[in-house]
Design an enzyme around this catalytic site. Sequence first.
Site: not given
Length: 345
Positions: A80, A245, A248
């Site tokens: 990610s 979040d 990240h």
Amino acid sequence: MSKARARAARRIAAAAAYGGGGVGLLGGAALGVLLTEVALAKRVVGGNHDTPPHADGRYGSSFVHQLGSRPLVLGMLGDSTAAGKGVHRPRQTPGALLASGLAAVAERPVELRNVALSGAQSDDLERQVTLLLAGPGRPPDVCVIMIGANDVTHRVPAARSVRLLGEAVRRLREAGCAVVVGTCPDLGTIEPVYQPLRWLARRLSRQLAAAQTLGVLEAGGRTVSLGDLLGPEFAANPRELFGPDNYHPSAEGYATAAMAMLPTLCAALGLWPAEEERPDLTRREGILPVARAAAQAAAEGGTEVTAARGRWALLKHRRRRRLPSHAEATPQPLLRPAAADGEGH
């Protein structure tokens, strides 16, 4: 601590080379406490399922009409963080930042192809390499791989993780691509994670980062440590450098990582002045035994490690490059469709 990390990295790399399971990422005695900590951390970490913005396209359009300015091709692989999860604009992703920065240094357009997948572990790299090399056009000139965090959190044996990464780097090198790997970030910096999980996450992620360096150098690539970049700077500025979040990176966090990786990307393509390739003792650079260089880099973000000769490696602390402005970091769509980005958690 650096000596212990170097020994662990050698053990993991040796197990990877000979096909062993290697050092497990979690000890049995700590498992009960750790699972409790993980359950608590999951309540506040990584709670969004947004798809990373699609940033594929051509950067540096102002260089298109220059003589001999055939576009460079940059491939992005990994999880990610390589995909750019946590930001909402394509220009804020690490791929876009690196493509626009590379275009500015090379004074050539750069075509970005991103096949990274959110949630990917090292076992997905085989698929990603195949997808990248089978795509339209020529193979990438240079590839950036950012992988490892999900291997730690999913308890993938470190030796297996290193072996899979080394195989991916080797395939890309055989296809003529230069390869730069951003090693496993320091997971001990995630703000809502408490002790003892924070201590163990830091220890395991740094051990994996050091072992990744050994495997990547053996396969012909270069590494840049992201551990410390997601360490003191992220710990000191969590609201700025972590995304919504709390897991990240934010746009500022990705920019910090991209500024650290861009000089190594340029050096891998021969775009850096020759004098910059020699160690500078004033910046604590030098030729070190490869395991020691890997261990030292794992603890200090932005540190590049490149194979020198035999069991020696060059450790460098390159000066970070200013990234282009947002206007320069906007991709121009290609006439043909780019490889699709994957989705995941």
